[in-house]
Structures are given as structure tokens and as C-alpha cells.
Design an enzyme around this catalytic site. Sequence first.
Site, PDB file in Angstrom:
ATOM      1  N   LYS A  13       0.806  -1.285   0.316  1.00  0.00           N
ATOM      2  CA  LYS A  13      -0.084  -0.193  -0.212  1.00  0.00           C
ATOM      3  C   LYS A  13       0.589   1.191   0.061  1.00  0.00           C
ATOM      4  O   LYS A  13       1.010   2.368  -0.760  1.00  0.00           O
ATOM      5  CB  LYS A  13      -1.108  -0.255   1.012  1.00  0.00           C
ATOM      6  CG  LYS A  13      -2.232  -1.168   1.293  1.00  0.00           C
ATOM      7  CD  LYS A  13      -2.952  -1.173   2.358  1.00  0.00           C
ATOM      8  CE  LYS A  13      -2.106  -1.355   3.558  1.00  0.00           C
ATOM      9  NZ  LYS A  13      -1.261  -2.335   4.295  1.00  0.00           N
ATOM     10  N   ARG A 126      11.567  -6.023   4.661  1.00  0.00           N
ATOM     11  CA  ARG A 126      11.257  -4.246   4.156  1.00  0.00           C
ATOM     12  C   ARG A 126      12.108  -3.986   5.122  1.00  0.00           C
ATOM     13  O   ARG A 126      12.515  -4.581   6.266  1.00  0.00           O
ATOM     14  CB  ARG A 126       9.721  -4.404   5.607  1.00  0.00           C
ATOM     15  CG  ARG A 126      10.095  -3.160   4.862  1.00  0.00           C
ATOM     16  CD  ARG A 126       8.397  -2.432   5.086  1.00  0.00           C
ATOM     17  NE  ARG A 126       7.207  -2.886   5.946  1.00  0.00           N
ATOM     18  CZ  ARG A 126       6.317  -2.833   5.870  1.00  0.00           C
ATOM     19  NH1 ARG A 126       5.612  -1.958   5.336  1.00  0.00           N
ATOM     20  NH2 ARG A 126       6.376  -3.425   7.160  1.00  0.00           N
ATOM     21  N   ARG A 159      11.540  -2.690  10.760  1.00  0.00           N
ATOM     22  CA  ARG A 159      10.416  -2.264  11.549  1.00  0.00           C
ATOM     23  C   ARG A 159      10.129  -3.747  12.767  1.00  0.00           C
ATOM     24  O   ARG A 159       9.981  -4.235  12.777  1.00  0.00           O
ATOM     25  CB  ARG A 159       8.426  -2.374  10.710  1.00  0.00           C
ATOM     26  CG  ARG A 159       8.535  -0.447  10.790  1.00  0.00           C
ATOM     27  CD  ARG A 159       7.130  -0.452   9.457  1.00  0.00           C
ATOM     28  NE  ARG A 159       6.226  -0.828  10.114  1.00  0.00           N
ATOM     29  CZ  ARG A 159       5.463  -0.909   9.313  1.00  0.00           C
ATOM     30  NH1 ARG A 159       5.223  -0.029   8.212  1.00  0.00           N
ATOM     31  NH2 ARG A 159       4.390  -1.374   9.289  1.00  0.00           N
ATOM     32  N   ARG A 170      -0.264  -9.925  12.567  1.00  0.00           N
ATOM     33  CA  ARG A 170      -1.599  -8.961  12.419  1.00  0.00           C
ATOM     34  C   ARG A 170      -1.694  -9.157  10.794  1.00  0.00           C
ATOM     35  O   ARG A 170      -3.365  -8.993  10.199  1.00  0.00           O
ATOM     36  CB  ARG A 170       0.142  -8.255  11.424  1.00  0.00           C
ATOM     37  CG  ARG A 170       0.999  -7.335  11.883  1.00  0.00           C
ATOM     38  CD  ARG A 170       1.868  -6.911  12.144  1.00  0.00           C
ATOM     39  NE  ARG A 170       1.966  -5.503  10.980  1.00  0.00           N
ATOM     40  CZ  ARG A 170       2.729  -5.441  10.227  1.00  0.00           C
ATOM     41  NH1 ARG A 170       4.192  -5.605  11.029  1.00  0.00           N
ATOM     42  NH2 ARG A 170       3.060  -4.321   8.850  1.00  0.00           N
TER      43      ARG A 170
END
Length: 218
Positions: A13, A126, A159, A170
Site C-alpha cells: 500500500k 522490508r 520495523r 497482523r
Amino acid sequence: MRIVLLGAPGAGKGTQCKRIVGKYSLAHMSSGDILRQERANGTDLGKEAQGYMDSGALVPDELIVAMMVKAINEGPSEGFILDGFPRTVNQASELDKSLAANGKKIDVVLNLEVNDQIIAERMGGRRSCPKCGAVYHLTNLKPKVDGVCDEDGETLIQRPDDNLDVVKKRLETYHEQTKPVVGYYKKSGVSVHDIDANHGADAVDVVICGILDKISAS
Ligand code: AP5
């Protein structure tokens, strides 16, 4: 244009928003980015959100709705793309009420569909810039110099909520609480586009721009 971008955690996103906001003059409003900024600033909201975020749960609706409605009302009036909000049917309904009170509505919903295995790979690789928020990937989207942000030379970080256990949580949260938001918008008659986002970022970008170009031209 007022757009809601839906998709699982790690679906891409944020990556897609950064690519399209300039082209379509959209304000990018990411609930996750705003929450991380609140945490970095040590606000009450940031402190309250911390435990939920680190465990992969959703921050309570009343906190998120108030935060995002404020951001929307204070943001530019022409158009926006919402990234990570709404994430429950209740949030979607509260957003609709708030927009309607100002004579506005959501024009289009883009729903990025990615399978869970690919999601796990994307989140595992990521890396983000703690200063400017730029997002990279160890193999899919490498910075020019390993571990260093192209924009500001800051050292990239992983993160805390990208570790495997939290990613699993999640994803569960997404399937239970966020996927029904797609059905909410379909029922309410908003134009919803399901997009196969298992492909590379360039290919997904082409599909999104095709949809938005058509809407802009109509
Ligand atoms: P948030 O920050 O919103 O996290 P998220 O929705 O889980 O989404 P991500 O930011 O993890 O992923 P993304 O889809 O933006 O993917 P990205 O582009 O980075 O929320 C964090 C937490 O805040 C939540 O868990 C919750 O606690 C709380 N919260 C936030 N909003 C809330 C709300 N409304 N209500 C309640 N709580 C809320 O891409 C991922 C990686 O893949 C990157 O490395 C990227 O380079 C790579 N990549 C992207 N696209 C592709 C592609 N097409 N091909 C290959 N690699 C790709």
C-alpha cells in the site's frame, strides 16, 4: 478524487501510494505513519497505541477514527488516498458519516490482493528509513548503498512489527477484521477494484494508474 487503498499488511500500500500521489495530486494519509510519528513524538496517543502495534493488534477504533478524521479535515481539500484506514467495518462507517457531514464521500476503493506467503517474504525483507519513512526491500527494492537511505543517508531499520510472530498476528487480524471492509464498500455501492498485487511493483502501478486514469477522464 477520494480513494481508500485496502490490502493486507505488506501488500504494498505504502509503496504504491508514493508512486501515484504526485501524478493524481493526492494527499497520502497513512494511519500507520501517523501513529509511528505520534510514538516518535511521545504523545499520549503514541504511548497508548504502542502496545497494540507491537503485538500486531489494531489500535481501538475510537482513537483511530478521531485521529484520521482530524487529519482529513485539516488536510488539503482536493483529494486524498487513505492507506491503512479504515481497517474495520466500524471505522469505514464512521468515516462515511464524517465525510457525509461535509457533503463528501469515498469515490473509489482499490483493494490490493496478495497471498500470505508473498506477504511474509515482503515484510521479512522490508527495511525503512526512520527519518523520512522511505521503504526498501532486501531483494525487491534495494537502496543504492546496502543499509543506507537513498534520500537522506540515514541507516535503514527493520520495523519492530515485521518479525515473524507479529507478522502472523497482523495477518490474522487482517483476515478477521479488515477483509470485511471490502464487502462493506461493495454493499454500499462504492466502486471497488480488486487488484492482483502478487506481481512486481511496476506491474501493480500500471494497473492502478489504468483505473485512476479512466476515473479522471470520466
Ligand atoms: P501500518 O503501518 O498501516 O501497517 P500495514 O497495513 O500492516 O501495512 P504495512 O505498512 O506493513 O505494509 P504496506 O502495505 O504499506 O506495504 P509496503 O509498501 O511497505 O500499521 C501498523 C500498525 O498500526 C497496525 O498493525 C495497527 O496496530 C496500527 N494501525 C494502523 N492503522 C490502523 C487502523 N486503521 N486501525 C487500527 N490500528 C491501526 O511493502 C512491504 C514491502 O514489500 C516493502 O519492502 C516493499 O519494498 C515491498 N513491496 C511492495 N510492493 C511490492 C511488489 N509489488 N513486489 C515486490 N515487493 C514489493
